[in-house]
Each structure stands twice: as C-alpha cells, then as structure tokens.
Design a protein around this motif. Sequence first.
Motif, PDB file in Angstrom:
ATOM      1  N   LEU A 104      12.077  -7.029  -7.828  1.00 35.44           N
ATOM      2  CA  LEU A 104      13.348  -7.274  -7.149  1.00 35.44           C
ATOM      3  C   LEU A 104      13.432  -6.505  -5.835  1.00 35.44           C
ATOM      4  CD1 LEU A 104      15.764  -7.205 -10.219  1.00 35.44           C
ATOM      5  CD2 LEU A 104      15.097  -9.199  -8.878  1.00 35.44           C
ATOM      6  N   ASP A 105      12.951  -5.267  -5.856  1.00 36.07           N
ATOM      7  CA  ASP A 105      12.942  -4.472  -4.623  1.00 36.07           C
ATOM      8  C   ASP A 105      12.079  -5.141  -3.556  1.00 36.07           C
ATOM      9  OD1 ASP A 105      14.658  -2.514  -5.449  1.00 36.07           O
ATOM     10  OD2 ASP A 105      13.117  -1.014  -5.876  1.00 36.07           O
ATOM     11  N   ASP A 106      10.922  -5.664  -3.956  1.00 40.69           N
ATOM     12  CA  ASP A 106      10.036  -6.310  -2.989  1.00 40.69           C
ATOM     13  C   ASP A 106      10.691  -7.524  -2.352  1.00 40.69           C
ATOM     14  OD1 ASP A 106       7.924  -4.522  -3.227  1.00 40.69           O
ATOM     15  OD2 ASP A 106       6.992  -5.617  -4.872  1.00 40.69           O
ATOM     16  N   GLU A 107      11.375  -8.327  -3.154  1.00 35.90           N
ATOM     17  CA  GLU A 107      12.076  -9.485  -2.602  1.00 35.90           C
ATOM     18  C   GLU A 107      13.160  -9.032  -1.622  1.00 35.90           C
ATOM     19  OE1 GLU A 107      11.422 -12.657  -3.072  1.00 35.90           O
ATOM     20  OE2 GLU A 107       9.830 -12.365  -4.537  1.00 35.90           O
ATOM     21  N   ALA A 108      13.902  -7.995  -2.003  1.00 32.50           N
ATOM     22  CA  ALA A 108      14.973  -7.495  -1.139  1.00 32.50           C
ATOM     23  C   ALA A 108      14.410  -6.877   0.140  1.00 32.50           C
ATOM     24  CB  ALA A 108      15.814  -6.470  -1.904  1.00 32.50           C
ATOM     25  N   ARG A 123       6.653  -2.058  -3.308  1.00 32.27           N
ATOM     26  CA  ARG A 123       7.363  -1.295  -2.268  1.00 32.27           C
ATOM     27  C   ARG A 123       6.446  -0.831  -1.125  1.00 32.27           C
ATOM     28  NH1 ARG A 123       9.060   0.610  -7.340  1.00 32.27           N
ATOM     29  NH2 ARG A 123      11.136  -0.130  -7.954  1.00 32.27           N
ATOM     30  N   GLN A 124       5.223  -1.303  -1.107  1.00 30.13           N
ATOM     31  CA  GLN A 124       4.338  -1.060   0.032  1.00 30.13           C
ATOM     32  C   GLN A 124       4.376  -2.307   0.909  1.00 30.13           C
ATOM     33  OE1 GLN A 124       0.088  -0.704  -0.719  1.00 30.13           O
ATOM     34  NE2 GLN A 124      -0.123   0.705   0.984  1.00 30.13           N
ATOM     35  N   SER A 127       5.942   2.762   1.880  1.00 28.74           N
ATOM     36  CA  SER A 127       4.961   2.943   2.948  1.00 28.74           C
ATOM     37  C   SER A 127       4.800   1.634   3.702  1.00 28.74           C
ATOM     38  CB  SER A 127       3.613   3.415   2.385  1.00 28.74           C
ATOM     39  OG  SER A 127       3.080   2.444   1.503  1.00 28.74           O
ATOM     40  N   VAL A 128       4.231   1.733   4.917  1.00 27.96           N
ATOM     41  CA  VAL A 128       4.035   0.556   5.762  1.00 27.96           C
ATOM     42  C   VAL A 128       2.601   0.544   6.283  1.00 27.96           C
ATOM     43  CG1 VAL A 128       4.710  -0.628   7.893  1.00 27.96           C
ATOM     44  CG2 VAL A 128       6.458   0.459   6.464  1.00 27.96           C
ATOM     45  N   VAL A 129       1.935  -0.582   6.144  1.00 28.76           N
ATOM     46  CA  VAL A 129       0.614  -0.802   6.729  1.00 28.76           C
ATOM     47  C   VAL A 129       0.812  -1.760   7.897  1.00 28.76           C
ATOM     48  CG1 VAL A 129      -1.725  -1.667   6.356  1.00 28.76           C
ATOM     49  CG2 VAL A 129      -0.524  -0.471   4.502  1.00 28.76           C
ATOM     50  N   TYR A 164      -5.854 -10.398   3.848  1.00 29.18           N
ATOM     51  CA  TYR A 164      -5.358  -9.134   3.294  1.00 29.18           C
ATOM     52  C   TYR A 164      -5.090  -9.336   1.810  1.00 29.18           C
ATOM     53  CZ  TYR A 164      -4.620  -8.122   8.238  1.00 29.18           C
ATOM     54  OH  TYR A 164      -4.798  -7.946   9.579  1.00 29.18           O
ATOM     55  N   LEU A 165      -5.592  -8.426   0.991  1.00 27.28           N
ATOM     56  CA  LEU A 165      -5.391  -8.490  -0.449  1.00 27.28           C
ATOM     57  C   LEU A 165      -4.556  -7.300  -0.905  1.00 27.28           C
ATOM     58  CD1 LEU A 165      -9.012  -9.433  -1.621  1.00 27.28           C
ATOM     59  CD2 LEU A 165      -7.032 -10.950  -1.426  1.00 27.28           C
ATOM     60  N   MET A 166      -3.498  -7.590  -1.672  1.00 29.74           N
ATOM     61  CA  MET A 166      -2.632  -6.551  -2.213  1.00 29.74           C
ATOM     62  C   MET A 166      -2.549  -6.735  -3.724  1.00 29.74           C
ATOM     63  SD  MET A 166       0.453  -6.756   0.631  1.00 29.74           S
ATOM     64  CE  MET A 166       1.124  -5.102   0.320  1.00 29.74           C
ATOM     65  N   GLY A 167      -2.203  -5.655  -4.428  1.00 30.75           N
ATOM     66  CA  GLY A 167      -2.020  -5.760  -5.867  1.00 30.75           C
ATOM     67  C   GLY A 167      -2.296  -4.455  -6.584  1.00 30.75           C
ATOM     68  N   ARG A 168      -1.896  -4.405  -7.856  1.00 29.04           N
ATOM     69  CA  ARG A 168      -2.210  -3.281  -8.743  1.00 29.04           C
ATOM     70  C   ARG A 168      -3.392  -3.719  -9.593  1.00 29.04           C
ATOM     71  NH1 ARG A 168       2.122  -1.263 -12.461  1.00 29.04           N
ATOM     72  NH2 ARG A 168       0.915   0.675 -12.314  1.00 29.04           N
ATOM     73  N   VAL A 169      -4.581  -3.244  -9.254  1.00 30.27           N
ATOM     74  CA  VAL A 169      -5.796  -3.740  -9.892  1.00 30.27           C
ATOM     75  C   VAL A 169      -6.763  -2.595 -10.176  1.00 30.27           C
ATOM     76  CG1 VAL A 169      -5.603  -5.996  -8.767  1.00 30.27           C
ATOM     77  CG2 VAL A 169      -6.887  -4.176  -7.641  1.00 30.27           C
TER      78      VAL A 169
END
Length: 221
Positions: free
Chosen positions: A53-57, A83-84, A112-114, A163-168
């Motif tokens: 929900l935070d990511d969508e917001a 939240r990144q 954080s911001v990339v 760009y690849l993102m995720g918890r992996v």
Amino acid sequence: MNHGVMKRLACSVGAAVLLTGALSACVGPLIVGGAMVGGSMVATDRRTSGAQLDDEAIELRAASQIRSNLGTRVRVSVTSYNRQVLLTGEVPNLQDKQRVEQVVKAVDSVASVVNELAVLNSPSLMDRSSDALLTGRIKAMLLDTSDLQSNAFKVVTERNTTYLMGRVTQREADRATEVVRATPGVQKVVRIFEIISEQELKNMDTVPSGMQPAAPKPAGV
C-alpha cells in the motif's frame, strides 16, 4: 512463442500504456510527463501488505509532486518497491535531475531513492513503445522460467536498459539476471534488489501473502 506466452506478453505490454485501473488482469501505470509510474499488487507478493500500500501511495504522491514542481518539462518514471524508489526517464539538465530526487525523497514513507534519470531529450513514442514491448517480453521470459517466481520481480525498461527490483535470494537474483541478459534487445541490466536468505524465502512460503514480517531498508546489489 506459444499462445500462453503471447497472451501474457500482451497483458504486460497493455500495462505499460494504460492508466491505473483500466485493466483488472494487468493494472496499468500512471503517466507523468509521458512516463510510466507504478505497478500492480499481486497475490504472491513478498512485501507486507503495508509495504504494498505504501508503494502504491508513494508512486501516486511522487507523481503529483513532480508534476507540481517541474511541470511537463521532465519525463520521469517512478517505481517503488518495498519503499525503495527507482527514478528513470529524462530531464533537460542536471539541476532538474537533482530537483526530482529531492522532491521524491520528501514524500512520506520513502526509504531510499535510486536516481537513474538521464540528462537528454525525451525519446520518441516509438522508442517508448519499444521499451514497453521489451518489458513485456522479459516478464514473459521470467514467467516461463520454472525455477523463478516471476511475481517476485518488478521490471522497468528505459532505453533498452532493464532495471530489476524485488526481495529475492542471491540465487534468484543471479538466475533472473541471466534470463534477462539473454533476452533479445536488452543492452544492460541494473539490479536493485533486497537480498534475502534461502531460509527467509522458505519462511515466506509458510505464511499467507502480504503477512510477512517487516523487512529492513532495501539495499541495491
């Protein structure tokens, strides 16, 4: 390419060009100055429900703030995962690149911001369509890879850089990178992962989706 892969590819490409909420099967992104923002929450997401929900917001608020502060002279894609925030797209000068980052860092819940914004002219509609098609192709490739959970990855493509993102896990990160690098059209792969252990992954598989314990701040890899 079989019918199933073609159908999944069409869904992924559709999500790259349609506004949020336009489709139920593949939720499309929001547009900021012609850029893509956002992604959909999925049943097997490894983030907590609060992080989703935070990511969508974050994506919506960041889009609004960028629009308010810089107008349409920038083309910024905002992607938030756990939240990144990843910033991709184009800005006319270095000052605007820094300004966009400052604006997004001030958004609530951003950890954080990339900043991968490029200082150059915005690409043509054909170039953006090519990136969207490439993203769809990559998602289809990940979906057809038996030893990966495709929903664990968020994929963003700009100017043939993926760009690849995720918890992996490290294993998953390396395997996904191998798959993406082998996809025709990909020139470069940038990994922005939060690496978890195999035990953490095993623990996730034993609890309902969205109920995982809160994770530490993500770190790029």
